[in-house]
Every structure is written in C-alpha cells, then in structure tokens.
Scaffold this motif. Structure first.
Motif, PDB file in Angstrom:
ATOM      1  N   UNK A 499      29.189 -17.894 -17.351  1.00 44.48           N
ATOM      2  CA  UNK A 499      28.006 -17.031 -17.276  1.00 44.48           C
ATOM      3  C   UNK A 499      27.984 -16.078 -18.462  1.00 44.48           C
ATOM      4  N   UNK A 500      26.763 -15.693 -18.847  1.00 45.36           N
ATOM      5  CA  UNK A 500      26.582 -14.724 -19.932  1.00 45.36           C
ATOM      6  C   UNK A 500      25.540 -13.699 -19.498  1.00 45.36           C
ATOM      7  N   UNK A 501      25.886 -12.421 -19.687  1.00 47.13           N
ATOM      8  CA  UNK A 501      24.933 -11.341 -19.411  1.00 47.13           C
ATOM      9  C   UNK A 501      24.729 -10.553 -20.702  1.00 47.13           C
ATOM     10  N   UNK A 502      23.487 -10.213 -20.943  1.00 50.71           N
ATOM     11  CA  UNK A 502      23.147  -9.501 -22.176  1.00 50.71           C
ATOM     12  C   UNK A 502      22.685  -8.089 -21.840  1.00 50.71           C
ATOM     13  N   UNK A 511      21.870  -0.980 -20.688  1.00 46.47           N
ATOM     14  CA  UNK A 511      20.728  -1.491 -19.924  1.00 46.47           C
ATOM     15  C   UNK A 511      20.762  -3.014 -19.990  1.00 46.47           C
ATOM     16  N   UNK A 512      20.705  -3.654 -18.832  1.00 52.32           N
ATOM     17  CA  UNK A 512      20.795  -5.113 -18.775  1.00 52.32           C
ATOM     18  C   UNK A 512      19.429  -5.755 -18.968  1.00 52.32           C
ATOM     19  N   UNK A 513      19.414  -6.823 -19.752  1.00 53.16           N
ATOM     20  CA  UNK A 513      18.201  -7.594 -19.915  1.00 53.16           C
ATOM     21  C   UNK A 513      17.936  -8.411 -18.645  1.00 53.16           C
ATOM     22  N   UNK A 514      16.713  -8.843 -18.455  1.00 53.79           N
ATOM     23  CA  UNK A 514      16.419  -9.716 -17.307  1.00 53.79           C
ATOM     24  C   UNK A 514      17.314 -10.955 -17.315  1.00 53.79           C
ATOM     25  N   UNK A 515      17.640 -11.444 -16.158  1.00 51.46           N
ATOM     26  CA  UNK A 515      18.536 -12.594 -16.040  1.00 51.46           C
ATOM     27  C   UNK A 515      18.005 -13.812 -16.788  1.00 51.46           C
ATOM     28  N   UNK A 516      16.702 -13.983 -16.768  1.00 53.41           N
ATOM     29  CA  UNK A 516      16.123 -15.173 -17.399  1.00 53.41           C
ATOM     30  C   UNK A 516      15.236 -14.751 -18.563  1.00 53.41           C
ATOM     31  N   UNK A 517      15.705 -14.966 -19.766  1.00 53.03           N
ATOM     32  CA  UNK A 517      14.863 -14.819 -20.940  1.00 53.03           C
ATOM     33  C   UNK A 517      14.439 -16.234 -21.339  1.00 53.03           C
ATOM     34  N   UNK A 518      13.148 -16.471 -21.325  1.00 53.97           N
ATOM     35  CA  UNK A 518      12.666 -17.833 -21.468  1.00 53.97           C
ATOM     36  C   UNK A 518      13.067 -18.467 -22.788  1.00 53.97           C
ATOM     37  N   UNK A 527      13.162  -6.876 -27.862  1.00 53.26           N
ATOM     38  CA  UNK A 527      13.895  -5.972 -28.734  1.00 53.26           C
ATOM     39  C   UNK A 527      12.957  -5.016 -29.447  1.00 53.26           C
ATOM     40  N   UNK A 528      11.798  -5.485 -29.826  1.00 54.75           N
ATOM     41  CA  UNK A 528      10.847  -4.627 -30.525  1.00 54.75           C
ATOM     42  C   UNK A 528      10.315  -3.516 -29.636  1.00 54.75           C
ATOM     43  N   UNK A 529      10.217  -3.773 -28.345  1.00 53.65           N
ATOM     44  CA  UNK A 529       9.649  -2.779 -27.434  1.00 53.65           C
ATOM     45  C   UNK A 529      10.704  -1.908 -26.760  1.00 53.65           C
ATOM     46  N   UNK A 530      11.901  -2.462 -26.534  1.00 54.04           N
ATOM     47  CA  UNK A 530      12.916  -1.740 -25.777  1.00 54.04           C
ATOM     48  C   UNK A 530      13.954  -1.043 -26.657  1.00 54.04           C
ATOM     49  N   UNK A 531      14.128  -1.521 -27.881  1.00 55.45           N
ATOM     50  CA  UNK A 531      15.202  -0.989 -28.715  1.00 55.45           C
ATOM     51  C   UNK A 531      14.867   0.346 -29.326  1.00 55.45           C
ATOM     52  N   UNK A 532      15.847   0.905 -30.014  1.00 50.95           N
ATOM     53  CA  UNK A 532      15.647   2.178 -30.689  1.00 50.95           C
ATOM     54  C   UNK A 532      14.925   1.943 -32.006  1.00 50.95           C
ATOM     55  N   UNK A 533      14.718   3.024 -32.778  1.00 43.78           N
ATOM     56  CA  UNK A 533      13.955   2.916 -34.008  1.00 43.78           C
ATOM     57  C   UNK A 533      14.795   2.493 -35.206  1.00 43.78           C
ATOM     58  N   UNK A 534      16.095   2.460 -35.086  1.00 43.13           N
ATOM     59  CA  UNK A 534      16.929   2.133 -36.243  1.00 43.13           C
ATOM     60  C   UNK A 534      17.921   1.017 -35.961  1.00 43.13           C
ATOM     61  N   UNK A 535      18.843   1.245 -35.043  1.00 41.15           N
ATOM     62  CA  UNK A 535      19.900   0.270 -34.797  1.00 41.15           C
ATOM     63  C   UNK A 535      20.294   0.312 -33.329  1.00 41.15           C
ATOM     64  N   UNK A 536      20.351  -0.860 -32.703  1.00 41.80           N
ATOM     65  CA  UNK A 536      20.677  -0.936 -31.280  1.00 41.80           C
ATOM     66  C   UNK A 536      21.870  -1.852 -31.064  1.00 41.80           C
ATOM     67  N   UNK A 537      22.959  -1.348 -30.503  1.00 41.66           N
ATOM     68  CA  UNK A 537      24.089  -2.214 -30.172  1.00 41.66           C
ATOM     69  C   UNK A 537      23.746  -3.132 -29.005  1.00 41.66           C
ATOM     70  N   UNK A 538      24.075  -4.407 -29.160  1.00 41.25           N
ATOM     71  CA  UNK A 538      23.892  -5.392 -28.104  1.00 41.25           C
ATOM     72  C   UNK A 538      25.259  -5.859 -27.619  1.00 41.25           C
ATOM     73  N   UNK A 539      25.371  -6.073 -26.312  1.00 37.50           N
ATOM     74  CA  UNK A 539      26.634  -6.491 -25.718  1.00 37.50           C
ATOM     75  C   UNK A 539      26.410  -7.786 -24.952  1.00 37.50           C
ATOM     76  N   UNK A 540      27.115  -8.843 -25.378  1.00 37.41           N
ATOM     77  CA  UNK A 540      27.119 -10.103 -24.648  1.00 37.41           C
ATOM     78  C   UNK A 540      28.369 -10.120 -23.765  1.00 37.41           C
ATOM     79  N   UNK A 541      28.188 -10.056 -22.458  1.00 33.19           N
ATOM     80  CA  UNK A 541      29.315 -10.151 -21.521  1.00 33.19           C
ATOM     81  C   UNK A 541      29.523 -11.613 -21.140  1.00 33.19           C
ATOM     82  N   UNK A 542      30.706 -12.129 -21.407  1.00 35.27           N
ATOM     83  CA  UNK A 542      30.993 -13.551 -21.193  1.00 35.27           C
ATOM     84  C   UNK A 542      32.009 -13.730 -20.059  1.00 35.27           C
ATOM     85  N   UNK A 543      31.698 -14.638 -19.161  1.00 34.95           N
ATOM     86  CA  UNK A 543      32.626 -14.990 -18.082  1.00 34.95           C
ATOM     87  C   UNK A 543      33.096 -16.430 -18.305  1.00 34.95           C
ATOM     88  N   UNK A 544      34.422 -16.579 -18.452  1.00 35.96           N
ATOM     89  CA  UNK A 544      35.008 -17.886 -18.737  1.00 35.96           C
ATOM     90  C   UNK A 544      35.771 -18.411 -17.525  1.00 35.96           C
TER      91      UNK A 544
END
Length: 557
Positions: A499-502, A511-518, A527-544
């Motif tokens: 599983x992967x959560x973004x 803030x978690x993205x919706x489970x299903x991004x088409x 990203x254009x609507x939810x992110x900040x004006x300069x730089x936004x850290x993104x975290x991919x959580x991976x379950x192995x």
C-alpha cells in the motif's frame, strides 16, 4: 479625531536608579530606548545606563555611480560616529560607569584611529567590563585595552594587534576572548594567553599573522574555537584540564583556478573533561583516534570534516553518543566501536567499508551520499550501499542520495539479476539529481533503490516555479507508486509493495490526499490548489511485505 496617549506612572519612576538600570538590562535595545519617554526619571536612567550599544546595521550595497545615495550614506555614517563621540564624552565628563560597550560598524569607513583610541580610553577609565568592537577596516589596537584591570570579556573584529605596541597586559581577570578577522603575530598571541590565566572561552576565527598556537597554561579554559587563514601549514598544541568543547578548522584558500587545502596538525593532552570535539580540514591520521577513549573519557560528540589525510579510522569509546563523518574524501574504512551511540551521520561521495558494534539502545543513522559528480555509477555501488544498510538494519536509517544526471554504468536487468534477499529497510529516503535533465535516469535510479532497500517513507519537495521539469522526480514517484496497480507488475519490488499513502505538509500539518487519485492530471491540479506558494514537502508512506514473506516469495519463484 486625534487620539491622545496618556502615560500613567506605575510607580517604577520612584525606584532607585540602579534598579531601573537593572530593568533595562533585560530589554532589547529598541525596547530600552522607549523607556526614556516614560518620565524624567526614566530619561535620566536611559542617559546614565551602564550598558552602551552602538550598532550600525549593514545596508544594501548601492551602485558606486549613484553619488547622491552614496553621499547620504556617508553622512549618516559620520553622524553615527559623532553620536558615539558625544555620548562617550558625556559619560567621561560626568564619570558615569560603563559596564558594557558594544560598537559594531561594519559599513562605516570614516572611523579613524583617533576615534578608536578615544573610545577605548574612556571605556577603560570608566571601568568597562565587557568590550565588543567590530570595524570596517583594520586599525591598530591601542595598548589601553589590555591595561583594563576590570575587563572580563573582550570581542575584537578587524584590528591589528602588534606585539611592539602592546607591551603590558593587566587584564588578568579576562574570562572570554574573541578575536575575529584580526591580524595578530604569534608573539602577541602567546603574550595574551600567558598573561590572562582566567580565560574560560577563547575564539580565534578567520585571523591572520600566525600559523602556530600553544595553549598550555589556561587551566580554566572550557571552550576553544580556532580557524586558521594562512596559506601555510600550522599546528595547535593544547593542554586543557577543564576543556569541554574544542573546534579546530583550517581555512580553505581559494585561488582563481583551484581550491587548495593546507594541512594543520594537532596535539592534545590532559583534556580529560572534553565533551565535544570538532575537527575540520586538518592533517590528522588514524593514529589520533587510537587512544580516544583514554585521552577523552567523557567525550560525547565527535565531528570530523574534510580531513583529506584520513584513510582509515577506528573509534572505540564507551562515552561517545554522536558521531559525524562529513566529506573526508580519502576515507576507505571505518570501524565504529561505540555502544552508547544514539546518532551517526556519514556524508561523502563514496561508501567506505564500515563495521559497527551494535548500539546498546535506539540509534539514528543518517547516510548522505553525494554522487552527482560521478561520470559512471556502477552496479557495485548499489551492492556496497546494500551491505552498509544491512549492517544497520536494526536501527532507524535516513538515506539521502544525490545522483548524477545519467546512469550509464548498468542496466535494470543487471540490477535485477544482482538482487539479494532479504532487502534492508530504510525509515526515510530522499533523492535528487545533479541536473534538471534527469528524467530517463530517474526511473532507473528509483528501480535500483527499490532493489537495494525498502523505504518506509519517501520525502520529496514540490516546487512552484516556471521550470516545468523541476518536479519531474515527484511525477515519476507518483507514476511508479500511486499508479502501480494500473501497470503490469514486472518488478519484484512492485509485488512486495502492499500500500502507498500520499501526504503533504500544509501549514505545518500532514494532510493526506484522497485514497483514489484517478490520474497524474488530477494530482497535478490538486497540487496547484492545495499546496503552498513556494515549496511543499510531499511524503509517500510505503507499506511493504515483511522480510519473511518477501523471502518466501522469491524462494518459490
């Protein structure tokens, strides 16, 4: 309608003036100035305060052709110098005591030796204890300063200290001495050290005129920081029975064509209380560390940076808790026998042969690999990385890799055929590339990383700028991880990824993205609507899958 401000006497004006002086000592300079309008008593307090501060902040450099602005700046600078003269003259005439005098004039060139001599003379005669003065150009330091018996703290920036001028030193109670960008000869330096036995804090940075220093009679010295700036070798000999922190840098001299390192050597003895040791750009070898446990039995933190003579290092200690090995270019092998360690960080462009004694408790290992200047990154490099991560597999690992823009030393098939299971886990992974044109290399680099380790989180930043390919790496991650179920599962690591959560950081919160991004387009719009004006850290959580599950799967394949 005008607003009238009424100042109400809260009774503080009736306090003894020495109490009001004490109150001012807790305020920032800008706030302390405002007390002068509260009452006549507070005005008197401000005008007789024992702590004087004259700081001319740096201004933005203007074009030399703009004569009007240049003339205005020069006039303001001259007015500021005149205000210092006026204030100190008033203190001298009225015999007001001066405990602290701070003068910092980095952008005023009109200060003359006569100004400086007068300031020092008044400060010394009025019993100054803390003296801190930094100038724009080098001026010969008058002998008056070191005649001040009351002096306990001295900070000098951009002065010439001449042993022929300063013959007598009487500030035997001096406890803190900072010499920043001064010109001082070895005779003068040793004269100060031998005449001020009470020094507890000594800092000599970016100074010239000497190459060697011997500190053997400062029995109370607790902190010592030194940085050479000469184009020649030097040495430091240090005896510090009370020393707790020692930082030793050798400056890099940069010419037009190349950067050169000038080795400095070090001898330390009787430093049984040392807790923090930082060595940078000096000529030490593995022999320096052979008796580290015996020589520094209380050492807790060790930093070794840019020490090019160091090829092998063996650190054995029961007390050390933090080790930082940073960009020691020739380091080939490191043996770390430190069971109390809680944090270890390695930075470099290659992977030395490491061996570790198992930590007695939780420990964080940070591995920062700067490979962006490599012409070819071979498959053996990933094997060395995997071997290192396997040794650290029971600890928390943070991995940061900067790749070259092209990966021509191997193919994906070669990486797959070279895979060995189980694959070690990494708590946090970040990667980058040396050039913006890295798209083709990104897929191969990520595939290779997933064959090498199993990151629990991948942290990358989304940048908001006009350079479209600045976020290609995030897009590649999104395609490989979030859209993997829409792709043919041709890679073993894809089959093991459950599983992967973004998530993204927004206003300091994850803030978690919706489970299903088409699709990728939906993600980019988000990203254009939810992110900040300069730089936004993104975290991919991976379950192995667990190591046992993955190993069993590969054994049956």
């Amino acid at each position: 309608m005008e607003t009238t401000v009424v100042l109400v006497d809260d009774g503080t004006s009736k306090l003894p003036e020495n109490i009001r002086h004490h109150i001012l000592s807790f305020l920032e300079h800008e706030e302390a100035v405002k007390t002068s309008v509260l009452s006549k008593a507070w005005l008197s307090t401000w005008r007789t305060r024992p702590d004087l501060q004259f700081i001319r902040k740096r201004v933005v450099k203007r074009s030399p052709d703009d004569t009007t602005i240049q003339a205005t700046l020069e006039k303001k600078g001259n007015d500021f110098v005149n205000s210092i003269n006026t204030t100190l003259t008033r203190y001298h005439e009225n015999k007001y005591g001066i405990e602290t005098l701070k003068i910092y004039l980095p952008m005023i060139a009109s200060v003359t030796p006569d100004h400086v001599n007068t300031w020092f003379q008044i400060a010394v005669e009025n019993g100054v204890k803390i003296l801190s003065i930094g100038l724009n150009n080098f001026i010969v330091l008058p002998e008056t300063v070191f005649r001040a018996k009351s002096l306990v703290k001295l900070w000098l920036g951009k002065f010439q200290l001449n042993s022929q001028v300063i013959q007598i030193i009487r500030c035997h109670g001096l406890r803190k001495l900072s010499l920043i960008q001064v010109n001082i000869d070895e005779v003068m330096l040793q004269r100060i050290i031998s005449s001020c036995p009470s020094i507890e804090y000594l800092k000599i940075l970016l100074s010239v005129g000497f190459a060697n220093i011997k500190v053997t009679n400062l029995q109370k010295l607790k902190q010592f920081k030194i940085q050479f700036r000469e184009k020649r070798s030097g040495f430091v000999e240090l005896e510090g029975p009370s020393l707790e922190e020692f930082c030793y840098w050798n400056c890099i001299n940069t010419d037009e064509d190349e950067t050169q390192f000038f080795p400095c050597s070090l001898q330390m003895y009787a430093c049984k209380n040392l807790k923090r040791l930082r060595l940078r750009e000096i000529a030490i070898t593995e022999g320096f560390f052979s008796g580290i446990a015996e020589n520094f039995p209380l050492l807790e933190e060790l930093t070794v940076q840019y020490c090019d003579h160091l090829q092998n290092i063996k650190i054995s200690s029961q007390s050390i808790k933090r080790i930082y090995l940073d960009t020691n270019w020739e380091l080939k092998e490191a043996c770390i026998d430190v069971p109390s360690i809680v944090r270890f960080k390695y930075s470099g462009d290659s992977i030395p042969l490491f061996s570790f004694t198992a930590p007695s408790g939780p420990c964080i290992f940070e591995i920062d690999l700067q490979c962006q200047d490599w012409d070819i990154l071979e498959i053996s490099w990933f094997s060395e990385l995997k071997e290192l991560l396997t040794k650290l597999n029971k600890s928390e690992i943070s991995l940061d890799i900067q790749f070259p823009a092209t990966l021509d030393g191997f193919t994906e098939d070669e990486m797959r055929n070279n895979a060995i299971f189980p694959v070690p886990q990494v708590q946090k992974l970040s990667i980058g590339f040396s050039d913006r044109d890295y798209l083709d290399a990104a897929y191969l680099a990520l595939d290779s990383i997933f064959w090498t380790c199993r990151p629990k989180t991948i942290v990358q930043s989304w940048h908001y700028d006009k350079v479209l390919n600045n976020n290609d790496l995030v897009k590649v991650l999104f395609e490989m991880l979030m859209l993997r179920r829409n792709q043919q599962q041709t890679k073993f690591w894809q089959q093991e990824l459950k599983a992967v959560k973004l998530e993204m950081f927004k206003e300091g919160q994850r803030v978690r993205f919706p489970e299903l991004l088409l699709d990728l387009e939906t993600f980019l719009k988000s990203m254009k609507t939810e992110g900040s004006s300069s730089c936004t850290p993104l975290v991919f959580d991976l379950e192995w899958e667990t190591a046992k599950q993955a190993t069993r799967k590969h054994e049956t394949t």
